[in-house]
Design a protein around this motif. Structure first.
Motif, PDB file in Angstrom:
ATOM      1  N   LEU A  93     -44.380 -38.288  -2.116  1.00  0.00           N
ATOM      2  CA  LEU A  93     -45.408 -37.251  -2.076  1.00  0.00           C
ATOM      3  C   LEU A  93     -46.784 -37.822  -1.762  1.00  0.00           C
ATOM      4  O   LEU A  93     -47.666 -37.096  -1.287  1.00  0.00           O
ATOM      5  CB  LEU A  93     -45.454 -36.501  -3.410  1.00  0.00           C
ATOM      6  CG  LEU A  93     -44.270 -35.584  -3.727  1.00  0.00           C
ATOM      7  CD1 LEU A  93     -44.436 -34.954  -5.095  1.00  0.00           C
ATOM      8  CD2 LEU A  93     -44.124 -34.505  -2.663  1.00  0.00           C
ATOM      9  N   LYS A  94     -46.990 -39.105  -2.022  1.00  0.00           N
ATOM     10  CA  LYS A  94     -48.289 -39.719  -1.749  1.00  0.00           C
ATOM     11  C   LYS A  94     -48.605 -39.745  -0.255  1.00  0.00           C
ATOM     12  O   LYS A  94     -49.763 -39.914   0.128  1.00  0.00           O
ATOM     13  CB  LYS A  94     -48.322 -41.139  -2.312  1.00  0.00           C
ATOM     14  CG  LYS A  94     -48.304 -41.195  -3.837  1.00  0.00           C
ATOM     15  CD  LYS A  94     -48.315 -42.635  -4.333  1.00  0.00           C
ATOM     16  CE  LYS A  94     -48.275 -42.687  -5.866  1.00  0.00           C
ATOM     17  NZ  LYS A  94     -48.244 -44.085  -6.361  1.00  0.00           N
ATOM     18  N   PHE A  98     -52.298 -33.909  -0.227  1.00  0.00           N
ATOM     19  CA  PHE A  98     -52.509 -32.810  -1.155  1.00  0.00           C
ATOM     20  C   PHE A  98     -52.461 -33.335  -2.588  1.00  0.00           C
ATOM     21  O   PHE A  98     -51.929 -34.416  -2.857  1.00  0.00           O
ATOM     22  CB  PHE A  98     -51.445 -31.714  -0.971  1.00  0.00           C
ATOM     23  CG  PHE A  98     -51.361 -31.172   0.422  1.00  0.00           C
ATOM     24  CD1 PHE A  98     -52.352 -30.334   0.914  1.00  0.00           C
ATOM     25  CD2 PHE A  98     -50.292 -31.489   1.252  1.00  0.00           C
ATOM     26  CE1 PHE A  98     -52.283 -29.827   2.197  1.00  0.00           C
ATOM     27  CE2 PHE A  98     -50.215 -30.991   2.532  1.00  0.00           C
ATOM     28  CZ  PHE A  98     -51.218 -30.164   3.012  1.00  0.00           C
ATOM     29  N   GLU A  99     -52.988 -32.548  -3.487  1.00  0.00           N
ATOM     30  CA  GLU A  99     -52.898 -32.854  -4.916  1.00  0.00           C
ATOM     31  C   GLU A  99     -51.701 -32.096  -5.477  1.00  0.00           C
ATOM     32  O   GLU A  99     -51.696 -30.865  -5.527  1.00  0.00           O
ATOM     33  CB  GLU A  99     -54.178 -32.441  -5.636  1.00  0.00           C
ATOM     34  CG  GLU A  99     -54.149 -32.766  -7.121  1.00  0.00           C
ATOM     35  CD  GLU A  99     -55.422 -32.362  -7.825  1.00  0.00           C
ATOM     36  OE1 GLU A  99     -55.390 -32.194  -9.063  1.00  0.00           O
ATOM     37  OE2 GLU A  99     -56.452 -32.198  -7.130  1.00  0.00           O
ATOM     38  N   TRP A 100     -50.684 -32.841  -5.880  1.00  0.00           N
ATOM     39  CA  TRP A 100     -49.435 -32.228  -6.319  1.00  0.00           C
ATOM     40  C   TRP A 100     -49.469 -32.033  -7.826  1.00  0.00           C
ATOM     41  O   TRP A 100     -49.857 -32.939  -8.577  1.00  0.00           O
ATOM     42  CB  TRP A 100     -48.244 -33.092  -5.935  1.00  0.00           C
ATOM     43  CG  TRP A 100     -48.125 -33.311  -4.458  1.00  0.00           C
ATOM     44  CD1 TRP A 100     -48.625 -34.367  -3.755  1.00  0.00           C
ATOM     45  CD2 TRP A 100     -47.506 -32.448  -3.511  1.00  0.00           C
ATOM     46  NE1 TRP A 100     -48.344 -34.219  -2.419  1.00  0.00           N
ATOM     47  CE2 TRP A 100     -47.654 -33.053  -2.228  1.00  0.00           C
ATOM     48  CE3 TRP A 100     -46.845 -31.236  -3.602  1.00  0.00           C
ATOM     49  CZ2 TRP A 100     -47.168 -32.473  -1.074  1.00  0.00           C
ATOM     50  CZ3 TRP A 100     -46.349 -30.654  -2.443  1.00  0.00           C
ATOM     51  CH2 TRP A 100     -46.511 -31.272  -1.199  1.00  0.00           C
ATOM     52  N   CYS A 101     -49.042 -30.848  -8.274  1.00  0.00           N
ATOM     53  CA  CYS A 101     -48.996 -30.587  -9.716  1.00  0.00           C
ATOM     54  C   CYS A 101     -47.572 -30.645 -10.257  1.00  0.00           C
ATOM     55  O   CYS A 101     -47.375 -30.774 -11.464  1.00  0.00           O
ATOM     56  CB  CYS A 101     -49.634 -29.235 -10.040  1.00  0.00           C
ATOM     57  SG  CYS A 101     -49.004 -27.833  -9.102  1.00  0.00           S
ATOM     58  N   PRO A 106     -41.666 -29.569  -5.536  1.00  0.00           N
ATOM     59  CA  PRO A 106     -43.072 -29.931  -5.338  1.00  0.00           C
ATOM     60  C   PRO A 106     -43.976 -28.716  -5.156  1.00  0.00           C
ATOM     61  O   PRO A 106     -43.623 -27.766  -4.465  1.00  0.00           O
ATOM     62  CB  PRO A 106     -43.035 -30.798  -4.071  1.00  0.00           C
ATOM     63  CG  PRO A 106     -41.781 -30.413  -3.375  1.00  0.00           C
ATOM     64  CD  PRO A 106     -40.809 -30.041  -4.442  1.00  0.00           C
ATOM     65  N   LYS A 107     -45.154 -28.767  -5.791  1.00  0.00           N
ATOM     66  CA  LYS A 107     -46.151 -27.707  -5.680  1.00  0.00           C
ATOM     67  C   LYS A 107     -47.534 -28.322  -5.526  1.00  0.00           C
ATOM     68  O   LYS A 107     -47.834 -29.350  -6.149  1.00  0.00           O
ATOM     69  CB  LYS A 107     -46.124 -26.789  -6.902  1.00  0.00           C
ATOM     70  CG  LYS A 107     -44.851 -25.983  -7.060  1.00  0.00           C
ATOM     71  CD  LYS A 107     -44.922 -25.050  -8.252  1.00  0.00           C
ATOM     72  CE  LYS A 107     -43.651 -24.228  -8.392  1.00  0.00           C
ATOM     73  NZ  LYS A 107     -43.718 -23.297  -9.556  1.00  0.00           N
ATOM     74  N   VAL A 108     -48.359 -27.684  -4.696  1.00  0.00           N
ATOM     75  CA  VAL A 108     -49.721 -28.153  -4.433  1.00  0.00           C
ATOM     76  C   VAL A 108     -50.689 -27.429  -5.354  1.00  0.00           C
ATOM     77  O   VAL A 108     -50.615 -26.201  -5.508  1.00  0.00           O
ATOM     78  CB  VAL A 108     -50.105 -27.924  -2.957  1.00  0.00           C
ATOM     79  CG1 VAL A 108     -51.565 -28.280  -2.720  1.00  0.00           C
ATOM     80  CG2 VAL A 108     -49.207 -28.750  -2.051  1.00  0.00           C
ATOM     81  N   HIS A 109     -51.596 -28.200  -5.967  1.00  0.00           N
ATOM     82  CA  HIS A 109     -52.601 -27.627  -6.856  1.00  0.00           C
ATOM     83  C   HIS A 109     -53.901 -27.423  -6.085  1.00  0.00           C
ATOM     84  O   HIS A 109     -54.442 -28.368  -5.507  1.00  0.00           O
ATOM     85  CB  HIS A 109     -52.836 -28.554  -8.049  1.00  0.00           C
ATOM     86  CG  HIS A 109     -53.888 -28.059  -8.995  1.00  0.00           C
ATOM     87  ND1 HIS A 109     -53.745 -26.904  -9.713  1.00  0.00           N
ATOM     88  CD2 HIS A 109     -55.107 -28.564  -9.316  1.00  0.00           C
ATOM     89  CE1 HIS A 109     -54.822 -26.706 -10.457  1.00  0.00           C
ATOM     90  NE2 HIS A 109     -55.677 -27.709 -10.234  1.00  0.00           N
ATOM     91  N   ASN A 120     -52.530 -20.944  -9.267  1.00  0.00           N
ATOM     92  CA  ASN A 120     -53.177 -21.771  -8.251  1.00  0.00           C
ATOM     93  C   ASN A 120     -52.272 -22.903  -7.782  1.00  0.00           C
ATOM     94  O   ASN A 120     -52.740 -23.943  -7.357  1.00  0.00           O
ATOM     95  CB  ASN A 120     -54.493 -22.349  -8.778  1.00  0.00           C
ATOM     96  CG  ASN A 120     -54.289 -23.164 -10.050  1.00  0.00           C
ATOM     97  OD1 ASN A 120     -53.176 -23.250 -10.570  1.00  0.00           O
ATOM     98  ND2 ASN A 120     -55.359 -23.762 -10.538  1.00  0.00           N
ATOM     99  N   CYS A 121     -50.953 -22.692  -7.885  1.00  0.00           N
ATOM    100  CA  CYS A 121     -49.972 -23.673  -7.413  1.00  0.00           C
ATOM    101  C   CYS A 121     -49.253 -23.100  -6.189  1.00  0.00           C
ATOM    102  O   CYS A 121     -48.691 -22.000  -6.242  1.00  0.00           O
ATOM    103  CB  CYS A 121     -48.966 -24.014  -8.511  1.00  0.00           C
ATOM    104  SG  CYS A 121     -49.664 -24.997  -9.847  1.00  0.00           S
ATOM    105  N   MET A 122     -49.262 -23.850  -5.128  1.00  0.00           N
ATOM    106  CA  MET A 122     -48.701 -23.394  -3.858  1.00  0.00           C
ATOM    107  C   MET A 122     -47.448 -24.206  -3.538  1.00  0.00           C
ATOM    108  O   MET A 122     -47.480 -25.441  -3.550  1.00  0.00           O
ATOM    109  CB  MET A 122     -49.752 -23.565  -2.757  1.00  0.00           C
ATOM    110  CG  MET A 122     -49.338 -23.074  -1.394  1.00  0.00           C
ATOM    111  SD  MET A 122     -50.667 -23.298  -0.183  1.00  0.00           S
ATOM    112  CE  MET A 122     -51.840 -22.074  -0.753  1.00  0.00           C
TER     113      MET A 122
END
Length: 590
Positions: A93-94, A98-101, A106-109, A120-122
């Protein structure tokens, strides 16, 4: 191929690893520009960099790539690689900016002020939907009409779970569920081949297609005619230089004589394609002395996009439907895990099965006891789990009686494949050696696809971001676009070409000579119809096509007598019908 009236606008999007290409149909396949400047589109063609980034807003394509490069971030990634994955390693994921939550899935914060709502998680499907919306908005600006149907062209190797994820992408992007469709790149390329090749008779031919992406090469053997595309076999070529041996083995397995091979089609995006074509000309063409055009001349990317658009036209009934018969491109397996034992895998249907293997009812017998429950059944395509079922039943009375008489009890899993959907139908029963069978319920634990609540939640995020705001497409613009197409030049065809949409003149009063000009136009068109009727008998087209053109000529003749104002519209409809059958050069002389 027959062309019918307007129903809806279709957007075709091809998802290649490094590129995104959009297209639509306006008398020909028109590619979506990769920028707001048309001159810029001519310079850089119509390819969009498959790249997405986020600052205080989302960036796409070249803008995203330039931003990531300026900040020394990786640009060689494809968000689609994360689709349909239950868990992704943190180190992987690195690579993504994106900032992953979460990592499972996987979800983007997104932090405020980007999003101020509670959610707010995409998810990854929404990231891909953002790329679709970027292309959709530019397509609607070019079409001047909303895109109501989407056809997504995906890699041929995609499994059921990945294809379903792409359908969810279309739903999140705002398309109706009945208007999102998936076609793989090999099928799309062959559809374009059938449409763009002038085919005078209904006959069957064997086509072999290579899809090359970087160092990855796939090969498919396909039988085609005017009405059907039938996939015969599929495989991955590990060594591109050894593809001739692969061809020989594939033809032998399908009992196809090498002399029956009609065309070789090469598609994809790789620096090796040019050299690969040269090798084909040198090695394969030598075996086909009478077939100088064994290698089909086409753009390896554009032909895929065109096929996706043609597929949309078929769904809209604007082109005659071609029946597509797909095959299994990975082994269908069943992983069985008893509560008190190690899991094991049984192959249900092998890759490239024979036609009779699709409808056969088969069964797997598993010895179990009271302690075996619960039993997990995982349906797999290759190494990917696409569905998980659970046998939770533990009928105590049944086992008490069974173990007292015979300690061996079997779980029987019966399965067969639906030939049309390529879906596997499963059911299970319990049976002792000498007893009768008892049905058990298969509870769905995990199945591919997003829930309705998840899709609506992700749509609300996009609404908050304001990305659903489409370009200003008024009703007047839409009518202007339709009128322009009606008044355009009558030489439109189904093969790609430059746009020839005529401008719509302002409303002015008719000049004194208008009646005389109209009379001349009627006489000219009447003579044209008479000439077409004469040539129709000797053009060599099949009876069905001749009959439909003759019926259209009768409609035109009625128009001369009843409503001459619709003459231009009738003329365009006649030309489109003739172009759809690829008979312009035989029926209309310049």
């Amino acid at each position: 191929m027959a062309f019918a009236g307007q129903t809806r606008s279709t957007l075709g999007v091809y998802f290649e690893r490094r590129l995104l290409v959009g297209a639509y149909f306006d008398r020909t396949v028109q590619f979506v520009p990769n920028g707001s400047d048309w001159a810029e589109n001519i310079h850089n063609k119509h390819y969009v960099d498959n790249c997405i980034a986020f600052t205080d807003q989302f960036l796409f394509g070249r803008e995203a790539k330039e931003y990531l490069t300026a900040n020394s971030l990786d640009t060689e990634f494809d968000v689609k690689d994360l689709l349909a994955r239950d868990r992704v390693d943190g180190d992987q994921l690195k690579r993504y900016p994106f900032e992953w939550c979460f990592d499972s899935p996987p979800k983007v914060h997104l932090k405020p002020p980007a999003l101020n709502g509670q959610n707010n998680c995409m998810i990854v499907e929404t990231l891909v939907a953002l790329q679709v919306l970027d292309i959709k908005h530019r397509a609607e600006t070019a079409m001047k009409t909303p895109a109501q149907r989407a056809v997504f062209c995906v890699p041929t190797r995609y499994n059921t779970k990945q294809r379903r994820a792409m359908l969810d992408v279309g739903l999140i992007a705002g398309f109706d569920g009945n208007n999102v469709h998936i076609v793989n790149e090999m099928t799309a390329a062959v559809i374009a081949y059938v449409m763009d090749t002038r085919r005078k008779l209904i006959f069957s031919e064997i086509v072999i297609i290579f899809a090359i992406h970087d160092n990855h090469c796939e090969c498919g053997l396909i039988e085609v005619d005017n009405n059907c595309i039938k996939h015969l076999s599929y495989g991955v070529v590990d060594d591109v230089n050894g593809f001739t041996h692969f061809i020989d083995r594939t033809l032998w397995l399908r009992r196809v004589d090498k002399r029956d091979l009609s065309r070789v089609v090469v598609i994809g995006h790789s620096d090796k394609i040019f050299d690969f074509k040269e090798v084909i000309k040198a090695e394969i063409a030598a075996d086909f002395a009478t077939k100088q055009n064994i290698l089909y001349a086409c753009d390896p990317i554009d032909v895929i996009v065109k096929g996706a658009v043609y597929y949309g036209q078929m769904l809209d009934k604007k082109l005659d439907t071609i029946d597509v018969r797909e095959i299994i491109r990975a082994d269908i397996k069943l992983l069985i895990q008893k509560n008190n034992d190690k899991p094991f895998v049984e192959t249900l249907i092998p890759m490239n099965p024979n036609p009779n293997q699709y409808e056969q009812l088969n069964e797997i017998k598993v010895i179990i006891n009271r302690k075996s429950f619960p039993i997990k059944l995982c349906q797999m395509e290759g190494d990917t789990v696409v569905k998980t079922l659970m046998v939770n039943d533990k009928p105590s009375k049944y086992f008490k009686f069974a173990e007292s008489v015979n300690p061996l009890t079997r779980l029987i899993v019966r399965y067969r494949m639906d030939r049309d959907s390529l879906g596997v139908c499963l059911n299970a029963t319990l049976k002792t050696t000498y007893g009768s069978e008892s049905d058990v319920d298969l509870d769905k634990v995990d199945e591919y696809g997003l829930s309705y609540q998840c899709i609506t939640g992700q749509r609300s995020i996009l609404r908050e971001l304001g990305v659903f705001s489409a370009p200003n497409i008024s009703v007047n613009n839409w009518h202007q676009s339709v009128t322009a197409r009606v008044q355009s030049v009558g030489s439109a065809s189904l093969t790609p070409g430059p746009s020839r949409v005529a401008s719509v003149p302002n409303a002015i009063s008719a000049p004194p000579m208008a009646a005389a000009v109209a009379a001349d136009a009627v006489q000219e068109f009447s003579q044209l119809c008479a000439d077409i009727r004469v040539r129709l008998e000797t053009c060599g087209a099949i009876a069905t096509k001749r009959r439909k053109i003759a019926e259209k000529l009768l409609d035109c003749e009625k128009c001369f007598k009843t409503d001459a104002k619709k003459l231009e519209e009738q003329k365009q409809q006649l030309f489109r019908l003739i172009d759809g059958y690829n008979l312009r050069d035989k029926l209309i002389t310049n």
